[in-house]
Scaffold this motif. Sequence first.
Motif, PDB file in Angstrom:
ATOM      1  N   ALA A   2       0.819  -1.211   0.000  1.00 35.88           N
ATOM      2  CA  ALA A   2       0.000   0.000   0.000  1.00 35.88           C
ATOM      3  C   ALA A   2       0.856   1.265   0.000  1.00 35.88           C
ATOM      4  CB  ALA A   2      -0.919  -0.013   1.217  1.00 35.88           C
ATOM      5  N   LYS A   3       2.164   1.115  -0.217  1.00 33.71           N
ATOM      6  CA  LYS A   3       3.116   2.245  -0.263  1.00 33.71           C
ATOM      7  C   LYS A   3       3.133   3.059   1.044  1.00 33.71           C
ATOM      8  CE  LYS A   3       3.315   2.905  -5.300  1.00 33.71           C
ATOM      9  NZ  LYS A   3       3.493   1.486  -5.491  1.00 33.71           N
ATOM     10  N   LEU A   4       2.927   2.363   2.163  1.00 30.30           N
ATOM     11  CA  LEU A   4       3.017   3.014   3.467  1.00 30.30           C
ATOM     12  C   LEU A   4       4.416   2.845   4.046  1.00 30.30           C
ATOM     13  CD1 LEU A   4      -0.358   1.582   4.772  1.00 30.30           C
ATOM     14  CD2 LEU A   4       0.051   3.915   3.996  1.00 30.30           C
ATOM     15  N   LEU A   5       5.191   1.990   3.402  1.00 32.54           N
ATOM     16  CA  LEU A   5       6.601   1.813   3.739  1.00 32.54           C
ATOM     17  C   LEU A   5       7.362   1.858   2.423  1.00 32.54           C
ATOM     18  CD1 LEU A   5       6.504  -1.166   6.288  1.00 32.54           C
ATOM     19  CD2 LEU A   5       7.208   1.181   6.818  1.00 32.54           C
ATOM     20  N   GLY A   6       8.633   2.235   2.493  1.00 35.91           N
ATOM     21  CA  GLY A   6       9.439   2.276   1.281  1.00 35.91           C
ATOM     22  C   GLY A   6       9.907   3.683   0.975  1.00 35.91           C
ATOM     23  N   LYS A   7       9.946   3.997  -0.317  1.00 35.41           N
ATOM     24  CA  LYS A   7      10.498   5.299  -0.723  1.00 35.41           C
ATOM     25  C   LYS A   7       9.398   6.359  -0.893  1.00 35.41           C
ATOM     26  CE  LYS A   7      14.446   3.203  -1.180  1.00 35.41           C
ATOM     27  NZ  LYS A   7      15.030   3.009   0.153  1.00 35.41           N
ATOM     28  N   GLN A   8       9.775   7.603  -0.632  1.00 31.39           N
ATOM     29  CA  GLN A   8       8.928   8.779  -0.890  1.00 31.39           C
ATOM     30  C   GLN A   8       7.489   8.588  -0.395  1.00 31.39           C
ATOM     31  OE1 GLN A   8       9.542   9.601  -5.084  1.00 31.39           O
ATOM     32  NE2 GLN A   8      11.619  10.344  -4.680  1.00 31.39           N
ATOM     33  N   LEU A   9       7.384   8.386   0.888  1.00 31.61           N
ATOM     34  CA  LEU A   9       6.079   8.120   1.473  1.00 31.61           C
ATOM     35  C   LEU A   9       5.144   9.316   1.300  1.00 31.61           C
ATOM     36  CD1 LEU A   9       7.331   6.412   4.763  1.00 31.61           C
ATOM     37  CD2 LEU A   9       6.644   5.327   2.625  1.00 31.61           C
ATOM     38  N   TRP A  10       3.939   9.057   0.882  1.00 33.92           N
ATOM     39  CA  TRP A  10       2.909  10.083   0.660  1.00 33.92           C
ATOM     40  C   TRP A  10       3.436  11.256  -0.186  1.00 33.92           C
ATOM     41  CZ3 TRP A  10       3.152   7.860   5.699  1.00 33.92           C
ATOM     42  CH2 TRP A  10       2.107   6.997   5.988  1.00 33.92           C
ATOM     43  N   GLY A  11       4.282  10.930  -1.164  1.00 32.28           N
ATOM     44  CA  GLY A  11       4.768  11.952  -2.078  1.00 32.28           C
ATOM     45  C   GLY A  11       5.810  12.894  -1.482  1.00 32.28           C
ATOM     46  N   THR A  12       6.275  12.614  -0.261  1.00 29.64           N
ATOM     47  CA  THR A  12       7.308  13.462   0.334  1.00 29.64           C
ATOM     48  C   THR A  12       8.682  12.899  -0.050  1.00 29.64           C
ATOM     49  OG1 THR A  12       7.485  12.105   2.324  1.00 29.64           O
ATOM     50  CG2 THR A  12       5.822  13.864   2.339  1.00 29.64           C
ATOM     51  N   THR A  13       9.729  13.460   0.498  1.00 31.54           N
ATOM     52  CA  THR A  13      11.070  12.923   0.258  1.00 31.54           C
ATOM     53  C   THR A  13      11.472  11.930   1.345  1.00 31.54           C
ATOM     54  OG1 THR A  13      11.991  14.778   1.485  1.00 31.54           O
ATOM     55  CG2 THR A  13      11.869  15.018  -0.913  1.00 31.54           C
ATOM     56  N   VAL A  14      10.509  11.580   2.191  1.00 30.91           N
ATOM     57  CA  VAL A  14      10.826  10.705   3.322  1.00 30.91           C
ATOM     58  C   VAL A  14      10.822   9.238   2.897  1.00 30.91           C
ATOM     59  CG1 VAL A  14      10.110   9.981   5.643  1.00 30.91           C
ATOM     60  CG2 VAL A  14       9.765  12.350   4.904  1.00 30.91           C
ATOM     61  N   ASP A  15      11.933   8.536   3.205  1.00 34.89           N
ATOM     62  CA  ASP A  15      12.007   7.095   2.955  1.00 34.89           C
ATOM     63  C   ASP A  15      12.023   6.376   4.294  1.00 34.89           C
ATOM     64  OD1 ASP A  15      12.387   7.823   0.341  1.00 34.89           O
ATOM     65  OD2 ASP A  15      14.573   7.520   0.382  1.00 34.89           O
ATOM     66  N   PHE A  16      11.353   5.242   4.359  1.00 36.23           N
ATOM     67  CA  PHE A  16      11.467   4.423   5.563  1.00 36.23           C
ATOM     68  C   PHE A  16      11.238   2.956   5.222  1.00 36.23           C
ATOM     69  CE2 PHE A  16      10.178   2.686   9.762  1.00 36.23           C
ATOM     70  CZ  PHE A  16      11.286   3.080  10.494  1.00 36.23           C
ATOM     71  N   ASP A  17      12.278   2.159   5.407  1.00 34.73           N
ATOM     72  CA  ASP A  17      12.173   0.716   5.202  1.00 34.73           C
ATOM     73  C   ASP A  17      12.113   0.038   6.557  1.00 34.73           C
ATOM     74  OD1 ASP A  17      12.287   0.221   2.322  1.00 34.73           O
ATOM     75  OD2 ASP A  17      14.225   1.259   2.449  1.00 34.73           O
ATOM     76  N   LEU A  18      11.363  -1.052   6.621  1.00 33.76           N
ATOM     77  CA  LEU A  18      11.184  -1.728   7.904  1.00 33.76           C
ATOM     78  C   LEU A  18      11.357  -3.233   7.740  1.00 33.76           C
ATOM     79  CD1 LEU A  18      10.455  -1.370  10.899  1.00 33.76           C
ATOM     80  CD2 LEU A  18       8.050  -1.486  10.265  1.00 33.76           C
ATOM     81  N   TYR A  19      12.120  -3.825   8.643  1.00 33.79           N
ATOM     82  CA  TYR A  19      12.397  -5.254   8.574  1.00 33.79           C
ATOM     83  C   TYR A  19      12.178  -5.917   9.925  1.00 33.79           C
ATOM     84  CZ  TYR A  19      15.089  -3.251   4.705  1.00 33.79           C
ATOM     85  OH  TYR A  19      15.474  -2.545   3.610  1.00 33.79           O
ATOM     86  N   VAL A  20      11.834  -7.205   9.869  1.00 33.58           N
ATOM     87  CA  VAL A  20      11.720  -7.998  11.095  1.00 33.58           C
ATOM     88  C   VAL A  20      12.981  -8.833  11.222  1.00 33.58           C
ATOM     89  CG1 VAL A  20      10.422  -9.792  12.302  1.00 33.58           C
ATOM     90  CG2 VAL A  20       9.233  -8.185  10.807  1.00 33.58           C
TER      91      VAL A  20
END
Lengths: 493, 171
Positions: free
Chosen positions: A188-206
Amino acid sequence: MAGIYENGQGADGANSGTPQLGRIFEHGYPGGPANGFGSEYPNPFLKQHIVYANRDVPNIRELAVYRQHGGYEVAQRVLTTMQPQAVVDEVKKSGLRGRGGAGFPTGVKWGFIPKDIFPKYLVCNADESEPGTFNNHEIIDLNPHQLIEGMIISGFAFGATAGYIYIRGEYAYGARVLEQAIAEAYAAKLLGKQLWGTTVDFDLYVHRGAGAYICGEETALLESLEGKIGQPRAKPPFPAVAGLYAKPTVINNVETLTNVPRIMQHGADWYRSFGTEKSPGTKAISISGHVKRPGNYEVPLGITVRQFIYDVAGGIRDGHELKFIVPGGASSPWLINKPEHLDVLLTWDDMAAAGSMLGSGAMIVLDETTCVVAASMKIDEFFKHESCGKCTPCREGTHFLTKVWERIEHGHGRMSDIPLLDDLGKQMSGGKCFCLLGPSAVAPVTSALKFFSDEIRQHIELGRCPLGYNHPPVAAHAVEGGVHTGATSVLAR
Amino acid sequence: MLKDKYASEIAQMLAKYPVKNSAVIPLCYLAQDEYGYLSIDHLQEVADILQMPYTDVYEVATFYTLLYTDPVGKWVLQVCDDNPCCFTGGEELVAELETQLGIQAGETTADKQWTLQRVKCLGGCHGAPMLQANLDFYYGITPDKVPALLETLLQQEQRGTMSISGRFAER
């Protein structure tokens, strides 16, 4: 990855297809109370849950359901309209304190991260392993997306571009729930690159651990995550400067991160309307042992121990009376059945003033049938098993403490063991161990000697438990490892 | 060989970390599921994939409780005997399993079906007495439920793939 809802296991937490499983054994959350142990009872102190928000909503662990209840709207608003520093300031203002045990202010911790070193990491400590503690895995099992949303917002606050959830190996089910939730969030593009069209990236791992309590110590956790054995690091440098892969790292507890979306949704002032001035908010407290309703209950900080045990958890089982409480995990000094202890407020400062600690919020309640020697022996056996072996006072001290308790328990105690226990305890506390594990093993020693020295003396004199409890001797190889081949299984097919 | 048979899963594991060594525990889990336990050869295979010294992998495999360097049964039954479980039925559960299986805690049945171990707190205190069978939690196992539990596990074994490391769901 195989779907976690397969094989007749309904996504609503009920075993739809294989009724002979869950209903008999109540295994996992599927088959246990659908919303977690304790959720079936009224909670007189809290109308609105923060950590266990939407605990009563079926299927809240699915992304679609979580979003129907406003999920990820807070993260979206924060990332698209706020400056990171404003998030740090709001969390500082809320007074949120780390829920893992130390109670360090979360916003202040984020503020230690240097601005100019990249990348930065956010690590979620889900290595919940202290005897009596089980509140974190209920958050993960039932509502993983609130944790993930909390991590997105927290990562944004101090500039982390990647997060790891270090979950203890035993929580295989929780790890599968998280894997599935993270996969949904990526899709759903809630994680990864350019979240919600911003320049913010966030990857998450278990990242799954493999059975080592010490990995809940933050620097041992980082060592383990880097592929080494879990032994604590010398500080400084602190993780904020050189943590995971020698980069700036914040390590936050599951419950701490789960609070963040609600704080950012309703504001610091709202959050401060729960709890006390110095311990704002709520705390999920695990209660187990000889109480009528063991389970997890979220309560505002600042209610009394008595209120929690009797009004929330239903009191001691019928026909018995309270003997002592291990109030904040096995490492906490005990409270006993007297008004000064029962009327202590559940906050970090009040518990410390009473000579104990709030710790991870894990209350083990034991009644008059409990042998103090056996209880202390079991606690020190735990610390002996979990000592990482790095420093001598802990590695040897936990071994000797257990040995002394064992000989008293099995009828070979000596009167000189009482001063010996006291002496061993002194040699292990007061900063002589590398980390806090060693001194933790001393808590049952000082507590037992302080409150129950007569019973211990009687145990030694009689050569058996005055209460008639008889703990079976346990062979060294019975605990983990050391596997031997024995007789043919009587159930062999 | 793991690296051929599980090439894509291993690639996914390695992609999670900037440093390869971080994947040592996940790879040990994979090897353990494939081979049943971690022998010297199996650990060497993990070391080769990660280009790590064998001794470093061995050190990890022997440090963590859930990595088995000795052969175990198809089902690893790990009973919590910690506080508070030992005072709420955990000891009775260990005793009953020892009787039913004909082995002592710490042993494996000769037919390699069951391994019984005592373990430290599993975080299931609210459902005591409890145990984990191949890392799945079973709450409220009083001695009278032991035969049905063992029967259930044998049925599960018939139905699906086994993962002693809990990598995938098996029920």
